[in-house]
Design a protein around this motif. Structure first.
Motif, PDB file in Angstrom:
ATOM      1  N   ASP A 166      -9.081 -25.759  15.807  1.00 41.68           N
ATOM      2  CA  ASP A 166      -9.790 -24.494  15.598  1.00 41.68           C
ATOM      3  C   ASP A 166      -8.854 -23.448  15.015  1.00 41.68           C
ATOM      4  OD1 ASP A 166     -12.106 -22.657  16.029  1.00 41.68           O
ATOM      5  OD2 ASP A 166     -10.697 -21.683  17.382  1.00 41.68           O
ATOM      6  N   PHE A 167      -7.619 -23.370  15.560  1.00 37.63           N
ATOM      7  CA  PHE A 167      -6.647 -22.398  15.048  1.00 37.63           C
ATOM      8  C   PHE A 167      -6.322 -22.679  13.585  1.00 37.63           C
ATOM      9  CE2 PHE A 167      -2.245 -21.588  13.868  1.00 37.63           C
ATOM     10  CZ  PHE A 167      -2.236 -20.206  13.923  1.00 37.63           C
ATOM     11  N   LEU A 168      -6.067 -23.951  13.259  1.00 39.32           N
ATOM     12  CA  LEU A 168      -5.707 -24.307  11.881  1.00 39.32           C
ATOM     13  C   LEU A 168      -6.850 -24.025  10.909  1.00 39.32           C
ATOM     14  CD1 LEU A 168      -3.717 -27.617  12.486  1.00 39.32           C
ATOM     15  CD2 LEU A 168      -2.797 -25.390  11.783  1.00 39.32           C
ATOM     16  N   SER A 169      -8.083 -24.229  11.357  1.00 37.73           N
ATOM     17  CA  SER A 169      -9.245 -23.927  10.512  1.00 37.73           C
ATOM     18  C   SER A 169      -9.332 -22.430  10.235  1.00 37.73           C
ATOM     19  CB  SER A 169     -10.527 -24.403  11.189  1.00 37.73           C
ATOM     20  OG  SER A 169     -10.549 -25.801  11.287  1.00 37.73           O
ATOM     21  N   ARG A 170      -9.133 -21.636  11.273  1.00 39.61           N
ATOM     22  CA  ARG A 170      -9.154 -20.178  11.093  1.00 39.61           C
ATOM     23  C   ARG A 170      -8.000 -19.728  10.204  1.00 39.61           C
ATOM     24  NH1 ARG A 170     -11.648 -16.865  15.466  1.00 39.61           N
ATOM     25  NH2 ARG A 170     -13.096 -18.200  16.564  1.00 39.61           N
ATOM     26  N   PHE A 171      -6.825 -20.338  10.421  1.00 37.61           N
ATOM     27  CA  PHE A 171      -5.655 -19.998   9.613  1.00 37.61           C
ATOM     28  C   PHE A 171      -5.927 -20.289   8.138  1.00 37.61           C
ATOM     29  CE2 PHE A 171      -1.504 -21.181   7.726  1.00 37.61           C
ATOM     30  CZ  PHE A 171      -0.860 -19.954   7.864  1.00 37.61           C
ATOM     31  N   ALA A 172      -6.587 -21.415   7.876  1.00 39.40           N
ATOM     32  CA  ALA A 172      -6.918 -21.783   6.495  1.00 39.40           C
ATOM     33  C   ALA A 172      -7.838 -20.740   5.859  1.00 39.40           C
ATOM     34  CB  ALA A 172      -7.574 -23.165   6.465  1.00 39.40           C
ATOM     35  N   VAL A 173      -8.855 -20.293   6.613  1.00 39.37           N
ATOM     36  CA  VAL A 173      -9.777 -19.277   6.085  1.00 39.37           C
ATOM     37  C   VAL A 173      -9.043 -17.968   5.836  1.00 39.37           C
ATOM     38  CG1 VAL A 173     -11.841 -17.916   6.572  1.00 39.37           C
ATOM     39  CG2 VAL A 173     -11.792 -20.324   7.181  1.00 39.37           C
ATOM     40  N   ILE A 174      -8.171 -17.581   6.774  1.00 40.62           N
ATOM     41  CA  ILE A 174      -7.386 -16.347   6.617  1.00 40.62           C
ATOM     42  C   ILE A 174      -6.531 -16.438   5.348  1.00 40.62           C
ATOM     43  CG2 ILE A 174      -5.467 -15.012   7.585  1.00 40.62           C
ATOM     44  CD1 ILE A 174      -6.689 -15.690  10.382  1.00 40.62           C
TER      45      ILE A 174
END
Length: 201
Positions: A166-174
């Motif tokens: 979940d963190f990596l997915s959010r990081f990718a969007v950011i």
């Protein structure tokens, strides 16, 4: 975890959609004193705050804008509707552009609308047309963010830990949105430089 993450992004987008421009019809037809200007902006741009105690517009800010030639001085301590339109543009510009760049694009505007010459178009009409376009773009932006978010959900299938995934997915969007903002900022700065160059010529 994926569902809660999706609910989170939807909540953020819902809040973003609450950010609306100030309708020209809401701006008083009478000139305003400084306190009235700051109160008006606080009330109408409240949805733009990131934190509850964030300042929308203060007396110090307005005075600095005037000192830096971003805003023409008030007339007998009162601000006109034209001042209000410039302040709204300033509110959005200051989060992206340098003071120098804002000066460059405001100089022609203040020259056009604060020299008492008759114009074929009013600052109010310019404001209306631009923010009408912005409203359409906000809908497109929402769809684009959702598309990027959904694409990021399957970006790291090898990560089995839900919290890390979940963190990596959010990081990718950011990262995607930050790069997008960076590229648009570069484009705006180059357009400002060209505009200034054309003006000088």
């Amino acid at each position: 975890m994926e569902r809660s993450s999706e609910e989170s992004i939807m909540d953020i987008l819902k809040k973003l959609n609450e950010i609306d421009y100030i309708d020209p019809d809401e701006i008083p037809n009478i000139d305003l004193y400084m306190d009235q200007v700051t109160t008006f902006m606080d009330e109408h741009l409240d949805a733009c705050r990131r934190q509850d105690d964030d300042k929308i517009l203060t007396k110090t800010m307005i005075n600095n804008y005037t000192k830096n030639d971003l805003l023409p001085p008030p007339v007998k301590k009162k601000y006109t509707k034209e001042h209000m339109y410039l302040l709204i543009f300033l509110y959005y510009f200051k989060n992206t552009l340098s003071i120098t760049d804002i000066q460059k694009i405001f100089r022609p505007l203040t020259s056009m609308f604060f020299d008492n010459k008759s114009r074929n178009v009013s600052l109010e009409e310019i404001y209306r047309k631009i923010f009408k376009m912005e409203r359409i773009q906000t809908d497109n932006l929402t769809k684009d963010i959702l598309r990027r978010f959904k694409a990021s959900q399957n970006l790291f299938p090898e990560v089995k830990n839900e919290e890390e995934s979940d963190f990596l997915s959010r990081f990718a969007v950011i990262c995607l949105l930050s790069f997008d903002a960076y590229m648009k900022k570069q484009l705006v700065e180059r357009m400002i430089d060209e505009t200034l160059s054309d003006t000088d010529k």
